[in-house]
Design an enzyme around this catalytic site. Structure first.
Site: not given
Ligand code: FAD
Length: 391
Positions: A253, A141, A350, A136
């Site tokens: 989910e 990026p 530990g 999905i």
């Molecule tokens: C191991 C793993 C597997 C994954 N698998 C999938 C997958 O199969 N398909 C898929 O589509 N995605 C997948 N993801 C992606 C995941 O859904 C995203 O990492 C997640 O939605 C957060 O997006 P981002 O990492 O781009 O963080 P960002 O959107 O850049 O946000 C960075 C941080 O800032 C916080 N933040 C953002 N906006 C705000 C705000 N307005 N106020 C306060 N805090 C904020 C967020 O909570 C986050 O902690 C996966 C991620 C991981 C780590």
């Protein structure tokens, strides 16, 4: 092991019956035979073998909850069967196993809901037999939290669509055969998004593997779409309704993630408890110290609270009573609980918890992915606050 720890508690819960226990035993045998002996090898390899999906389908895990006419198993199956299966898959404490096996649980739903009969027949039977894998694809990026800002674009060209853009952090992104992709077909904002099906090997579609902190046995990838031509029928659902459909899909989910956190927490507590009864310090077993016993009591208190909340959310979903705000809160509560439990279990064990090969070591690092994926903490709390009227 104290009674009620990993699975006995279910016998006193109104949500589970003998059919759930039977399924639990089936999945447990599968895990003991096919998974447990191979965990470290798969963690090092960065993926599980494709045959694992086929073996999992042979015992009925992959098909759970999907319609029989496409090879699923739905008769006598409710959402708690999926919860029990996921809990048993969580028992070895390797969180990457669930995304490696079960991404179709989210990715196949739009195909079955909105695909033409021909598309459904092309995709679903192979996926439900474990012959083909799905992923999905929402996150990009440029960010994952703000789905309405998705940039990947699909443009209509005659009776076809042309897809351009990139997705990242995609679970099973290297191994999948079919990808459910949310892309922009219209104006900026949530109204301009639609869902598409993309097949591996289509010209212009490439992937690169990501190396991660945890979830090692789940392959994760960045995907690139450069003028990928899609047949018209690969648009799933009405144009412009992709945001709403994607968000609805995330509700199941989130409930599953919360229940999964409870299972990982129980598995960690069980391992730490075994250690605490066996390890002697200052002339007596660790567990004889009140401060250690209280760690277990507090961990169980938090697990039980999360389990009750997660089960109630599952029950609500099962009865069509979708509670968006509480689902979001439940997910946050469960991931915070798991973070606490993983830390406390590591403390009890530990140095042993810091060495690769035990459940607590894996759960400790894997749990970060639970806290971020499927809607991260800050975003979920804000979503719940708004839905509950705190603004
Ligand atoms: C191991 C793993 C597997 C994954 N698998 C999938 C997958 O199969 N398909 C898929 O589509 N995605 C997948 N993801 C992606 C995941 O859904 C995203 O990492 C997640 O939605 C957060 O997006 P981002 O990492 O781009 O963080 P960002 O959107 O850049 O946000 C960075 C941080 O800032 C916080 N933040 C953002 N906006 C705000 C705000 N307005 N106020 C306060 N805090 C904020 C967020 O909570 C986050 O902690 C996966 C991620 C991981 C780590």
């Amino acid at each position: 092991m104290p009674l009620h720890l990993f699975d006995q508690w279910r016998r006193q819960s109104p949500y589970y019956n003998d059919t759930h226990e039977e399924l639990a035993q089936t999945v447990r045998r599968f895990v003991e035979r096919e998974v447990t002996p191979n965990i470290e090898q798969w963690e090092s390899a960065g993926e599980v073998p494709r045959e694992l999906s086929r073996t999992a389908a042979e015992v009925g895990i992959i098909q759970l909850g999907f319609p029989e006419e496409y090879g699923g198993i739905s008769e006598g199956v409710d959402l708690f069967h999926a919860v029990v299966a996921a809990a048993e898959l969580a028992y070895p404490g390797a969180s990457g196993l669930l995304p490696a096996l079960m991404m179709h649980g989210v990715a196949l739903v739009p195909v079955l809901k909105f695909g033409s009969e021909e598309v459904k027949r092309r995709v679903a039977p192979d996926v439900l037999a474990g012959r083909k894998l799905m992923a999905i694809c929402l996150t990009e990026p440029s960010g994952g939290s703000d789905l309405a800002a998705i940039k990947t674009r699909a443009t209509r060209r005659g009776d076809r669509w042309v897809l351009n853009g990139s997705k990242t952090f995609i679970s099973s992104g290297m191994r999948a055969d079919w990808y459910t992709v949310v892309a922009r077909t219209g104006e900026p904002g949530s109204e301009g998004l639609s869902i598409f099906l993309v097949e591996k090997g289509m010209p212009g579609f490439t992937q690169t593997r990501l190396e991660k902190m945890g979830w090692h046995m789940s392959d994760t990838a960045t995907l690139y779409f450069e003028d990928v031509e899609l047949p018209g029928e690969y648009l799933l659902g009405p144009e412009g309704k992709g945001f709403m459909l994607a968000v609805q899909n995330l509700n199941n989910e989130r409930a599953g993630l919360a229940a999964g956190c409870c299972a990982f927490a129980r598995a960690a507590i069980e391992e730490a408890y075994d250690w605490a009864t066996m390890r002697e310090t200052f002339g007596r077993p660790l567990i004889r110290n009140q401060v250690i016993r209280h760690k277990f009591a507090e961990m169980m208190m938090r697990v039980q609270g999360c389990q009750a909340f997660a089960d109630q959310m599952t029950w609500s979903l099962m009865h069509g009573k979708v509670d968006h705000a509480n689902l979001a809160l439940c997910k946050v509560q469960a991931t915070r609980m798991l973070e606490f439990v993983a830390r406390e279990c590591a403390q009890v064990m530990g140095g042993a918890s810091f060495v690769r090969g035990c459940k607590v070591e894996r759960i400790y690092r894997d749990m970060r992915a639970h806290a971020i994926g499927g809607g991260s903490e800050e975003v979920m709390l804000e979503f719940a606050a708004r839905h509950m009227g705190f603004h």
